[in-house]
Motif scaffolding. Structure first.
Motif, PDB file in Angstrom:
ATOM      1  N   CYS A   1      49.903  93.817  -1.028  1.00  0.00           N
ATOM      2  CA  CYS A   1      49.088  92.699  -1.526  1.00  0.00           C
ATOM      3  C   CYS A   1      48.257  93.200  -2.703  1.00  0.00           C
ATOM      4  O   CYS A   1      47.453  94.122  -2.560  1.00  0.00           O
ATOM      5  CB  CYS A   1      48.177  92.165  -0.430  1.00  0.00           C
ATOM      6  SG  CYS A   1      46.959  90.986  -1.054  1.00  0.00           S
TER       7      CYS A   1
ATOM      8  N   HIS B   1      45.825  85.911  -0.840  1.00  0.00           N
ATOM      9  CA  HIS B   1      44.706  86.693  -0.306  1.00  0.00           C
ATOM     10  C   HIS B   1      43.487  85.883  -0.719  1.00  0.00           C
ATOM     11  O   HIS B   1      43.280  85.646  -1.927  1.00  0.00           O
ATOM     12  CB  HIS B   1      44.725  88.097  -0.945  1.00  0.00           C
ATOM     13  CG  HIS B   1      43.573  88.988  -0.566  1.00  0.00           C
ATOM     14  ND1 HIS B   1      43.745  90.281  -0.125  1.00  0.00           N
ATOM     15  CD2 HIS B   1      42.226  88.786  -0.600  1.00  0.00           C
ATOM     16  CE1 HIS B   1      42.563  90.830   0.113  1.00  0.00           C
ATOM     17  NE2 HIS B   1      41.616  89.932  -0.183  1.00  0.00           N
TER      18      HIS B   1
ATOM     19  N   PHE C   1      45.739  91.876  -4.297  1.00  0.00           N
ATOM     20  CA  PHE C   1      44.281  91.736  -4.183  1.00  0.00           C
ATOM     21  C   PHE C   1      43.691  92.712  -3.166  1.00  0.00           C
ATOM     22  O   PHE C   1      42.541  93.128  -3.309  1.00  0.00           O
ATOM     23  CB  PHE C   1      43.882  90.288  -3.889  1.00  0.00           C
ATOM     24  CG  PHE C   1      43.810  89.421  -5.127  1.00  0.00           C
ATOM     25  CD1 PHE C   1      44.322  89.858  -6.335  1.00  0.00           C
ATOM     26  CD2 PHE C   1      43.216  88.167  -5.092  1.00  0.00           C
ATOM     27  CE1 PHE C   1      44.263  89.073  -7.484  1.00  0.00           C
ATOM     28  CE2 PHE C   1      43.145  87.365  -6.237  1.00  0.00           C
ATOM     29  CZ  PHE C   1      43.665  87.821  -7.426  1.00  0.00           C
ATOM     30  N   CYS C   2      44.478  93.103  -2.140  1.00  0.00           N
ATOM     31  CA  CYS C   2      44.025  94.185  -1.245  1.00  0.00           C
ATOM     32  C   CYS C   2      43.832  95.459  -2.070  1.00  0.00           C
ATOM     33  O   CYS C   2      42.837  96.159  -1.930  1.00  0.00           O
ATOM     34  CB  CYS C   2      45.040  94.448  -0.143  1.00  0.00           C
ATOM     35  SG  CYS C   2      44.897  93.339   1.274  1.00  0.00           S
TER      36      CYS C   2
ATOM     37  N   HIS D   1      42.043  91.682   4.205  1.00  0.00           N
ATOM     38  CA  HIS D   1      43.024  90.640   3.874  1.00  0.00           C
ATOM     39  C   HIS D   1      42.909  89.411   4.768  1.00  0.00           C
ATOM     40  O   HIS D   1      43.095  89.486   5.983  1.00  0.00           O
ATOM     41  CB  HIS D   1      44.446  91.202   3.975  1.00  0.00           C
ATOM     42  CG  HIS D   1      45.484  90.212   3.554  1.00  0.00           C
ATOM     43  ND1 HIS D   1      45.919  90.109   2.252  1.00  0.00           N
ATOM     44  CD2 HIS D   1      46.148  89.255   4.240  1.00  0.00           C
ATOM     45  CE1 HIS D   1      46.814  89.136   2.165  1.00  0.00           C
ATOM     46  NE2 HIS D   1      46.973  88.606   3.366  1.00  0.00           N
TER      47      HIS D   1
END
Ligand code: AMP
Ligand code: ZN
Length: 168
Positions: free
Chosen positions: A37, A130, A39-40, A79
């Motif tokens: 991910c 996310h 954005f993680c 998340h």
């Protein structure tokens, strides 16, 4: 490991609420970990970003395809795919942070208005699954298209909707 157990619990909750199979959830991008991910990765510092704020729960960074000058994203470090999954305590923290940063950006950028935007699901225009809250400073005649066409609704429909939605 604990992180994995937490993850399994979270996945169980999502499966219960959506009724999807594991494969369907993965395909629709509802289940992601730090590994896949973006954005993680950004929120936890794995990928560099133009960060304007960071604390133990959130990173706030500038959007790479901004709607206006100063467009930023509040992103939790843990998340959650969307608002429906988001932890209640984090939801409160996110809105308080949005208020603080909007005030700061208004002073720093001299914007004339401000939009908070938060998309959930592809149908609502969500592209990164996310949770994130858009901070969008607005300027007279900035041409940013954050709008909808006002529709029409009958009094019967209004009554039906109240029946369907109201909690009391
Ligand atoms: P949404 O459509 O609500 O899912 O918004 C996703 C937002 O993330 C868009 O405004 C994108 O421009 C922005 N975005 C996507 N990738 C990045 C990135 N690597 N850094 C900063 N912003 C990004
Ligand atoms: Zn994530």
């Amino acid at each position: 490991c604990w992180e994995m157990l937490d993850n399994m619990e979270q996945i169980g909750k999502i499966r219960q609420s959506t009724g999807d199979t594991l494969a369907e959830l993965i395909e629709r991008g509802r289940i992601m970990g730090k590994e896949n991910c973006i954005f993680c990765k950004i929120a936890n510092g794995g990928i560099p970003s133009s960060t304007i704020y960071e604390d133990e729960d959130f990173r706030v960074f500038l959007d790479l395809n901004p709607a206006t000058k100063g467009h930023a994203l509040i992103v939790p470090k843990v998340h959650y795919a969307d608002l429906f999954e988001l932890d209640d305590e984090l939801a409160v923290k996110a809105i308080l942070l949005a208020k603080r940063l909007a005030e700061r950006m208004k002073d720093a950028l001299g914007c004339d208005g401000f939009n908070l935007v938060q998309n959930n699901g592809a149908a609502a225009g969500q592209t990164i699954f996310h949770f994130h809250l858009h901070l969008i400073p607005r300027y007279e005649q900035d041409g940013a298209g954050i709008a909808w066409n006002p529709g029409k609704v009958s009094s019967e429909e209004l009554k039906e909707l109240v029946q369907l939605i109201s909690e009391t």
